[in-house]
Design an enzyme around this catalytic site. Sequence first.
Site, PDB file in Angstrom:
ATOM      1  N   CYS A 134      40.373  82.324  16.900  1.00 24.83           N
ATOM      2  CA  CYS A 134      40.773  83.664  16.511  1.00 24.83           C
ATOM      3  C   CYS A 134      39.511  84.425  16.168  1.00 24.83           C
ATOM      4  CB  CYS A 134      41.709  83.625  15.302  1.00 24.83           C
ATOM      5  SG  CYS A 134      42.280  85.267  14.783  1.00 24.83           S
TER       6      CYS A 134
ATOM      7  N   GLU B  17      43.796  88.092  21.600  1.00 22.73           N
ATOM      8  CA  GLU B  17      43.223  87.022  22.410  1.00 22.73           C
ATOM      9  C   GLU B  17      43.022  87.566  23.818  1.00 22.73           C
ATOM     10  OE1 GLU B  17      41.097  84.510  22.791  1.00 22.73           O
ATOM     11  OE2 GLU B  17      42.201  83.745  21.048  1.00 22.73           O
TER      12      GLU B  17
END
Length: 224
Positions: free
Chosen positions: A2, A106
């Site tokens: 992340c 993402e």
Amino acid sequence: MCGRFSLFSSFEDIIQAFDVEKMINEDEYTKNYNIAPTQNILSIINDGQMNRMGYLSWGLIPSWSKDPKIRTKMINARSETVVEKPSFRESFKRRRCLIPMDSFFEWQQISSSKQPFRIKMKNDQLFAVAGLWDTWRSSTGEKINSCTMLTTSPNELMSSLHHRMPVILPTKAYETWLNTLEQDTQLLQSLLVPYPASDMEAYAVSTAVNSVRNNDQSLIQQIS
């Protein structure tokens, strides 16, 4: 992993969601649609008596480190090995935190380019990622409180986007995770599992999110 996320919930909603009793001044909180590593990020810890809200620098600097630049390699920690790694194991025992967010980003490889996706809860609910924190002091007295986010294997939704995802904790696990007296390794690691994909959704967003200079509501809008 992340490496980018957003937090734009109201100050009041954050306090309520995480039972915060000691908080920063409301004017210190700023909505952010494109939070990046090395920035100060809102975090929740427990001091043994109450939940406290404050800012931690994203990118863990272990207390024993000689060079704070190590933080750029410490934005994430693998949950499977966090007990063994010298950089994380002491924080895993005693210095755990929650990192609130509304969504994270993402990038999916598509042909020769990467398409950013926003991942969030279907009900738009605020959620928290499991984190670790530490305090580093320089020889001149400089002090930096920093943190890292834990990652795990992807759920069904995330597997097409990346081979890792952040550890999103269910609300019922917040108290256990923040409890500084809880050092049962097996219990703590049992919390570090992929969040149910059925509660989440992902959609493509503008490549404007690629630049940390861009930071407005347009970054979370779905594109066709």
